[in-house]
Scaffold this active site. Structure first.
Site, PDB file in Angstrom:
ATOM      1  CE  LYS A  94      -4.458  -1.512   1.721  1.00  0.00           C
ATOM      2  NZ  LYS A  94      -4.256  -2.943   2.048  1.00  0.00           N
ATOM      3  CD  GLU A 116     -12.258   4.951   2.107  1.00  0.00           C
ATOM      4  OE1 GLU A 116     -12.388   6.181   1.900  1.00  0.00           O
ATOM      5  OE2 GLU A 116     -11.805   4.151   1.281  1.00  0.00           O
ATOM      6  CB  SER A 382      -0.061  -8.138  -1.134  1.00  0.00           C
ATOM      7  OG  SER A 382      -0.874  -8.971  -0.315  1.00  0.00           O
TER       8      SER A 382
HETATM    9  C1  LIG Z   1      -5.109  -3.988   1.531  1.00  0.00           C
HETATM   10  C2  LIG Z   1      -4.394  -5.229   1.266  1.00  0.00           C
HETATM   11  C3  LIG Z   1      -4.759  -6.085   0.201  1.00  0.00           C
HETATM   12  C4  LIG Z   1      -5.960  -5.850  -0.672  1.00  0.00           C
HETATM   13  O1  LIG Z   1      -5.910  -4.696  -1.459  1.00  0.00           O
HETATM   14  P1  LIG Z   1      -5.689  -4.745  -3.037  1.00  0.00           P
HETATM   15  O2  LIG Z   1      -6.035  -3.377  -3.471  1.00  0.00           O
HETATM   16  O3  LIG Z   1      -6.601  -5.795  -3.593  1.00  0.00           O
HETATM   17  O4  LIG Z   1      -4.273  -5.091  -3.262  1.00  0.00           O
HETATM   18  C5  LIG Z   1      -3.990  -7.211  -0.038  1.00  0.00           C
HETATM   19  N1  LIG Z   1      -2.922  -7.513   0.731  1.00  0.00           N
HETATM   20  C6  LIG Z   1      -2.542  -6.730   1.767  1.00  0.00           C
HETATM   21  C7  LIG Z   1      -1.363  -7.130   2.570  1.00  0.00           C
HETATM   22  C8  LIG Z   1      -3.258  -5.564   2.061  1.00  0.00           C
HETATM   23  O5  LIG Z   1      -2.891  -4.801   3.094  1.00  0.00           O
END
Ligand SMILES: *Cc1c(COP(=O)(O)O)cnc(C)c1O
Length: 404
Positions: A94, A116, A382
């Site tokens: 993010k 938000e 992610s």
């Molecule tokens: C917020 C988040 C997601 C989901 O958000 P996307 O916009 O679909 O990438 C996925 N993995 C993590 C670790 C997150 O914090």
């Protein structure tokens, strides 16, 4: 200069095929058009690009590594590689788009970033970027989520942000979205609404995708350097869809590379409200300023959603995903809560990497795919699971041999 921003673009009005666009009040459209124009200007500005590149390296810790997960690879008879977005500053992908949005807002002369947050991940990443660039930051958060995600509330406070409690309705994400939007309408001139995924009205789906495309650009180069070839499969979890678009964008033109998005089947894929598998179970509609697949009630309102991974429980999805689904360029699959938690423990114990539960959905699909088809599989990890350990220990610890 790198080719970070040279990706297939939506139309000038923000359409990816039948999806996207901008469905907002006229007074807001003027402001959002200004954002779009300012964005076009900065991405052609070498000074901005070099500032962003420098922050990627010295602040976020990019490039994030690609790791060959040997134990999982042996177990499943496929080569599994992880793009380590979990190693970024703040622990997830993010920060990539929050930094970009904060720099853009600053350049436009805005004074305050607002957004938000549900579980607080977007709030923490944005509060971090706000501190870095020197802007005020208001994060709207439902009171129920504030109680549940207390450590993230404390983090935002420490970072100097204001957390605005939202106390009406079910006091969760949906009400927080409404409250943030209302606050934005009051002063769109000085405030910048930093959207947290590849969703919302044009230009946000494109802009957030572009800021995340560094993930795919790096990973493609790293993968080729490590193996001398492209992966057979690229896998990512899909909530709003930003980490997935980030890694997919570099491979869209590589026809032999199969792309897999993984949605949360939650507790039960067949029961509305018990999952958040928007592309698998949704229908096209308009929500939050854009057209895309969505999980909706009979009168077109956002449907209830659920996933054990709070970052994945969004009732719509980025419009480019809807487009790629209809084109057949990306395949969308589901993984349920239990399979995700299995993968959470499996990756922790096989490789010493505790993933975010969101990312564990991608890992779970990758191991299933590896067992079925073999080949070389690149997974976007992610985020890291530090935020999830207390929840997992409390709800699932017993099943996985943790002491009381
Ligand atoms: C917020 C988040 C997601 C989901 O958000 P996307 O916009 O679909 O990438 C996925 N993995 C993590 C670790 C997150 O914090």
């Amino acid at each position: 200069m790198n080719n970070t921003f040279a990706h297939p673009q939506p139309t000038a009005d923000g359409w990816f095929g039948d999806y996207g666009g901008s469905f907002i009040p006229p007074e807001l459209q003027t402001i959002v058009t200004e954002i779009s124009e300012a964005y076009d200007a900065i991405i052609a500005d070498p000074e901005f690009l070099s500032e962003l590149t420098s922050l990627h390296r010295h602040y976020v810790g990019r490039p994030s590594p690609v790791f060959h997960a040997r134990h999982l690879s042996e177990k499943y008879g496929a080569d599994l590689y992880l793009k380590r977005e979990d190693l970024n500053h703040t622990g997830a992908h993010k920060i990539n788009h929050c930094l970009g949005e904060a720099l853009l807002a600053k350049r436009m002369g805005k004074t305050k970033l607002i957004a938000e947050t549900g579980a607080g991940q977007h709030g923490v990443a944005l509060a971090t970027a706000a501190a870095l660039v020197g802007m005020e930051c208001d994060i709207y958060m439902g009171e129920v989520d504030m109680a549940k995600e207390h450590p993230n509330v404390v983090r935002m406070h420490i970072l100097g942000a204001t957390v605005v409690p939202v106390g009406h309705g079910r006091r969760t994400l949906k009400e927080a979205v409404d409250a943030a939007f209302e606050a934005y309408l009051k002063d769109p001139v000085n405030q910048f609404y930093a959207i947290g995924s590849v969703v919302g009205p044009h230009p946000f789906p494109r802009m957030v995708r572009d800021f995340q495309s560094i993930v795919g650009n790096e990973a493609r180069e790293q993968f080729i350097e490590m193996t001398g070839r492209l992966p057979d499969h690229v896998v990512a979890c899909v909530g709003g869809g930003s980490n997935a678009m980030g890694i997919f964008s570099a491979f869209l033109d590589d026809e032999p590379v199969a792309l897999h998005g993984v949605e949360p089947a939650g507790r039960n894929l067949e029961v509305p409200g018990e999952h958040a598998a928007t592309l698998t179970k949704g229908t096209p509609g308009v929500m939050h300023g854009f057209k895309s697949y969505m999980l909706q009630t009979e009168d077109g309102e956002p449907g209830e959603v659920y996933s054990v991974a709070s970052g994945l429980d969004y009732p719509s999805v980025g419009p480019q995903h809807s487009y790629l689904k209809d084109l057949g360029r990306v395949n969308y699959h589901t993984i349920d809560d239990r399979q995700a938690i299995d993968a959470f423990f499996e990756l922790s114990r096989a490789e010493g990497i505790i993933p975010a539960i969101e990312s564990a959905h991608a890992v779970a699909h990758a191991t299933r795919l590896g067992a079925d088809a073999g080949g070389q599989i690149l997974v976007n990890l992610s985020g890291r699971g530090d935020k999830d350990i207390d929840f997992v220990a409390e709800h699932y610890g017993k099943d996985y041999g943790l002491p009381d």
